[in-house]
Design an enzyme around this catalytic site. Structure first.
Site, PDB file in Angstrom:
ATOM      1  N   GLU A 278      28.932   0.142  71.765  1.00  0.00           N
ATOM      2  CA  GLU A 278      30.064   0.592  72.577  1.00  0.00           C
ATOM      3  C   GLU A 278      30.229  -0.245  73.844  1.00  0.00           C
ATOM      4  O   GLU A 278      31.043   0.074  74.708  1.00  0.00           O
ATOM      5  CB  GLU A 278      29.893   2.072  72.961  1.00  0.00           C
ATOM      6  CG  GLU A 278      29.839   3.035  71.774  1.00  0.00           C
ATOM      7  CD  GLU A 278      31.204   3.398  71.228  1.00  0.00           C
ATOM      8  OE1 GLU A 278      32.219   2.863  71.707  1.00  0.00           O
ATOM      9  OE2 GLU A 278      31.250   4.238  70.307  1.00  0.00           O
TER      10      GLU A 278
ATOM     11  N   ARG B  30      28.829   9.008  74.891  1.00  0.00           N
ATOM     12  CA  ARG B  30      29.164   7.759  74.190  1.00  0.00           C
ATOM     13  C   ARG B  30      27.912   6.906  74.181  1.00  0.00           C
ATOM     14  O   ARG B  30      27.567   6.268  75.170  1.00  0.00           O
ATOM     15  CB  ARG B  30      30.324   7.039  74.892  1.00  0.00           C
ATOM     16  CG  ARG B  30      30.816   5.822  74.122  1.00  0.00           C
ATOM     17  CD  ARG B  30      32.032   5.194  74.760  1.00  0.00           C
ATOM     18  NE  ARG B  30      33.181   6.075  74.707  1.00  0.00           N
ATOM     19  CZ  ARG B  30      33.964   6.208  73.635  1.00  0.00           C
ATOM     20  NH1 ARG B  30      33.729   5.510  72.551  1.00  0.00           N
ATOM     21  NH2 ARG B  30      34.977   7.032  73.663  1.00  0.00           N
TER      22      ARG B  30
ATOM     23  N   ASP C 291      42.564  13.990  65.119  1.00  0.00           N
ATOM     24  CA  ASP C 291      41.438  13.987  66.071  1.00  0.00           C
ATOM     25  C   ASP C 291      41.349  15.347  66.736  1.00  0.00           C
ATOM     26  O   ASP C 291      42.373  15.958  67.063  1.00  0.00           O
ATOM     27  CB  ASP C 291      41.690  12.955  67.182  1.00  0.00           C
ATOM     28  CG  ASP C 291      41.156  11.585  66.817  1.00  0.00           C
ATOM     29  OD1 ASP C 291      40.607  11.423  65.714  1.00  0.00           O
ATOM     30  OD2 ASP C 291      41.290  10.668  67.647  1.00  0.00           O
TER      31      ASP C 291
ATOM     32  N   ASN D 102      36.851  14.548  64.011  1.00  0.00           N
ATOM     33  CA  ASN D 102      38.143  14.300  63.380  1.00  0.00           C
ATOM     34  C   ASN D 102      38.088  14.674  61.915  1.00  0.00           C
ATOM     35  O   ASN D 102      37.035  15.006  61.380  1.00  0.00           O
ATOM     36  CB  ASN D 102      38.571  12.851  63.568  1.00  0.00           C
ATOM     37  CG  ASN D 102      37.525  11.888  63.061  1.00  0.00           C
ATOM     38  OD1 ASN D 102      36.751  12.217  62.159  1.00  0.00           O
ATOM     39  ND2 ASN D 102      37.482  10.714  63.625  1.00  0.00           N
TER      40      ASN D 102
HETATM   41  P1  ATP Z   1      36.163   7.270  70.306  1.00  0.00           P
HETATM   42  O1  ATP Z   1      37.636   7.033  70.228  1.00  0.00           O
HETATM   43  O2  ATP Z   1      35.745   8.307  71.275  1.00  0.00           O
HETATM   44  O3  ATP Z   1      35.387   5.983  70.407  1.00  0.00           O
HETATM   45  P2  ATP Z   1      36.011   7.088  67.510  1.00  0.00           P
HETATM   46  O4  ATP Z   1      37.437   7.179  67.133  1.00  0.00           O
HETATM   47  O5  ATP Z   1      35.355   5.752  67.566  1.00  0.00           O
HETATM   48  O6  ATP Z   1      35.773   7.871  68.888  1.00  0.00           O
HETATM   49  P3  ATP Z   1      35.164   8.009  64.981  1.00  0.00           P
HETATM   50  O7  ATP Z   1      34.984   6.651  64.474  1.00  0.00           O
HETATM   51  O8  ATP Z   1      36.315   8.772  64.518  1.00  0.00           O
HETATM   52  O9  ATP Z   1      35.164   8.027  66.567  1.00  0.00           O
HETATM   53  O10 ATP Z   1      33.790   8.821  64.736  1.00  0.00           O
HETATM   54  C1  ATP Z   1      33.761  10.198  64.394  1.00  0.00           C
HETATM   55  C2  ATP Z   1      33.058  11.023  65.424  1.00  0.00           C
HETATM   56  O11 ATP Z   1      31.793  10.479  65.752  1.00  0.00           O
HETATM   57  C3  ATP Z   1      33.765  11.115  66.763  1.00  0.00           C
HETATM   58  O12 ATP Z   1      34.748  12.098  66.751  1.00  0.00           O
HETATM   59  C4  ATP Z   1      32.634  11.471  67.696  1.00  0.00           C
HETATM   60  O13 ATP Z   1      32.367  12.844  67.634  1.00  0.00           O
HETATM   61  C5  ATP Z   1      31.470  10.735  67.116  1.00  0.00           C
HETATM   62  N1  ATP Z   1      31.234   9.459  67.815  1.00  0.00           N
HETATM   63  C6  ATP Z   1      31.823   8.276  67.585  1.00  0.00           C
HETATM   64  N2  ATP Z   1      31.327   7.331  68.405  1.00  0.00           N
HETATM   65  C7  ATP Z   1      30.388   7.940  69.161  1.00  0.00           C
HETATM   66  C8  ATP Z   1      29.510   7.495  70.192  1.00  0.00           C
HETATM   67  N3  ATP Z   1      29.488   6.230  70.570  1.00  0.00           N
HETATM   68  N4  ATP Z   1      28.684   8.392  70.756  1.00  0.00           N
HETATM   69  C9  ATP Z   1      28.673   9.671  70.363  1.00  0.00           C
HETATM   70  N5  ATP Z   1      29.466  10.158  69.395  1.00  0.00           N
HETATM   71  C10 ATP Z   1      30.323   9.302  68.799  1.00  0.00           C
HETATM   72 MG    MG Z   2      34.908   4.495  69.075  1.00  0.00          MG
END
Ligand code: ATP
Ligand code: MG
Ligand code: ZN
Length: 535
Positions: free
Chosen positions: A340, A349, A421, A443
């Site tokens: 990230e 995150r 979402d 989501n």
């Molecule tokens: P964001 O927009 O916050 O980066 P994302 O769209 O990358 O989220 P998804 O790829 O849809 O997230 O992942 C599904 C779920 O996994 C998210 O809704 C979240 O709950 C969790 N998630 C994703 N990235 C992280 C992270 N870096 N740390 C903690 N939880 C995460």
């Molecule tokens: Mg993300």
């Protein structure tokens, strides 16, 4: 996406005068029929704008076309018709097709690698990109590589058009505003660190002590009991390290390589081959990544990214019957990993996080129905179990938009492939009105055939199969809950309080040096008092 270029048909015999005369009608006929058949708007099809005859045996069409009948499709479509006329009436065959001076015009300015086969030159100007292809023969045109090249270019264009749009986030539902007198306003990430329930391990990684693990299990178990299990989902265990090929098939390797983590194998199983490195580490007490890197192979795996990938792999090439459908599984056997970069924050995150991944496979109507039932249970979970202020948004990624065209979603049609979402308000971040004060906790998606197609998941009666998945980010839900309800269980909603009553909270670490600050120790005492009153 527009095409222009020359299509040459090399014939088996010289072209008779009569045919030269008839060409006008043939071209008109092609333009009005097969070159625009099934394309919707004519500009999405192909058109022969002029033609001539060269070398006595070659018909040349100057063609422009849109994305529905790409120029090579046009060449093949027209070939069929031409072959019919030429064969029947003139006894002439078509020896070869050659595509010359083909240019592809994309909206927007794009980078396209000159290393890609058939790409001869690229010109970017005035908001457009022109791609010049080298000469293609019939055998080239029939190769899947041309289709993939055109798909790549089309996706580049669509991604840019889609990304350039300010909004592709559409609110579809939200909870009421909770009229709590004093909404908790502190940052739970900070409190958790201060009271020593979590400790930094490495960038974006934490060690969760038993009390925080307890809180994670609390939201996790409530979700499993209230949402997942009542709908009949069953637990499976998926691997958490995936061969690169899997990422190629799901599309993640192409789409999100910048946020994936990779794993590599050692160069050898013979420890003797590592002797120099071992001696170096022994004496210097250092393990420089560049040195270690010399002793591992290039990465052949990526670490669990979307968590549902092994599900598609499992059913790949299998033939499903009515009786075996739908399949409803969930996995929470291990962590997911995301790089990230600068976005890392608290346990919200992180690089290594935990998720319950719910995934299903069935006929389209089954997949939609399961998604809708899950949505109902999610709503129950957010309102009645965790009592949160939440909202749902339709955030369909561009590649799931059927037409690929950039459309304004007015009345959202949610029973088609797409993603919703779930977001929860974090009071510590700021007012509800500020978009940044909301955290995506999970989501739910319907993928259509996005995975059943590349993984060749089939139905015994050739019916179309769809998949769906939903990710429940455990850390995110826990933080969202604590951010709105705080650390005092007497203030928590009933179902959560009952969980605390039934399941005693484990003891935290209280050492001479830990928690680190006086403030943290005081806070810890206060929170322990709250919990002791619960049992
Ligand atoms: P964001 O927009 O916050 O980066 P994302 O769209 O990358 O989220 P998804 O790829 O849809 O997230 O992942 C599904 C779920 O996994 C998210 O809704 C979240 O709950 C969790 N998630 C994703 N990235 C992280 C992270 N870096 N740390 C903690 N939880 C995460
Ligand atoms: Mg993300
Ligand atoms: Zn998934």
């Amino acid at each position: 996406m527009r095409f222009a270029g020359k299509i040459l048909y090399i014939l088996s015999k010289p072209i008779p005068e009569e045919l030269k005369v008839e060409l006008k009608d043939i071209v008109e006929n092609l333009n009005n029929t097969i070159l625009v058949k099934g394309v919707g708007k004519p500009e999405l099809g192909a058109k022969i704008v002029s033609y001539n005859v060269v070398n006595n045996n070659t018909i040349v069409f100057n063609v422009v076309s849109g994305r529905r009948v790409k120029i090579h499709d046009a060449a093949l479509r027209a070939r069929r018709k031409l072959a019919e006329i030429l064969g029947k009436k003139y006894r002439i065959g078509i020896r070869n097709i050659i595509l010359e001076d083909v240019t592809i015009e994309l909206e927007g300015e794009h980078k396209v690698s000159l290393k890609i086969p058939y790409v001869k030159n690229i010109e970017v100007k005035e908001g457009k990109t022109l791609i010049y292809l080298s000469t293609l023969e019939e055998s080239d045109v029939k190769k899947p590589i041309i289709d993939r090249l055109l798909k790549l270019l089309y996706e580049k264009e669509q991604r840019l058009l889609w990304g350039g749009k300010a909004e592709h986030w559409y609110l579809i539902k939200q909870s009421g505003v909770k009229g709590k007198e004093q909404m908790f306003k502190e940052d739970p990430n900070k409190i958790l660190e201060e009271i020593g329930w979590i400790k930094r391990f490495s960038i974006g990684q934490w060690i969760y002590t038993p009390p925080f693990t307890y809180l994670l299990n609390m939201v996790k178990n409530l979700f499993l009991e209230e949402v997942v299990k009542p709908l009949g989902f069953e637990e499976a265990v998926f691997p958490k390290m995936y061969p690169l090929d899997l990422g190629l098939r799901t599309g993640h390797l192409r789409g999100t390589i910048n946020s994936m983590l990779f794993a590599a194998l050692p160069i050898s199983y013979d420890i003797a081959e590592f002797e120099e490195l071992i001696d170096y580490m022994y004496v210097t007490n250092k393990a420089p990544p560049e040195e270690v890197g010399k002793y591992v192979k290039p990465p052949s795996y990526f670490l669990c990214f979307a968590q549902c990938e092994p599900f598609y792999q499992f059913f790949s090439k299998e033939i499903m019957s009515e009786k075996s459908l739908p399949i409803k599984w969930f996995d929470h056997a291990g962590p997911s990993f995301r790089w990230e970069a600068g976005g890392i924050y608290g346990v919200e995150r992180v690089i290594e996080f935990h998720r319950i991944e719910v995934v299903w496979l069935g006929l389209p109507e089954q997949v939609i129905e399961i998604r809708n039932k899950l949505l109902d249970r999610y709503e129950h979970f957010m309102d009645k179990v965790l009592d949160l202020e939440w909202r749902w948004a339709w955030v369909t990624p561009w590649y799931l938009e059927q037409e690929g065209a950039v459309v304004e979603i007015k009345g959202i049609e949610i029973n088609k492939p797409g993603t919703i979402d779930f977001e929860v308000w974090l009071p510590y971040k700021g007012p509800r009105e500020d978009r940044k004060s909301w955290l995506e906790v999970g989501n739910i998606s319907i993928h259509g055939t996005k995975f059943t197609e590349p993984f060749k998941i089939k139905h015994s009666k050739n019916k179309i199969l769809w998949t769906g998945c939903s990710g429940f980010g455990v850390e995110r839900w826990a933080i969202a809950f604590l951010a709105q309800h705080g650390f005092n269980p007497s203030q928590w909603p009933e179902k959560v309080r009952n969980y605390v009553k039934k399941n005693p909270m484990p003891k935290p670490v209280e050492a001479v040096t830990y928690p680190t600050t006086d403030k943290g120790r005081k806070k810890l005492e206060e929170i322990l008092q709250y919990f002791s009153r619960q049992s």
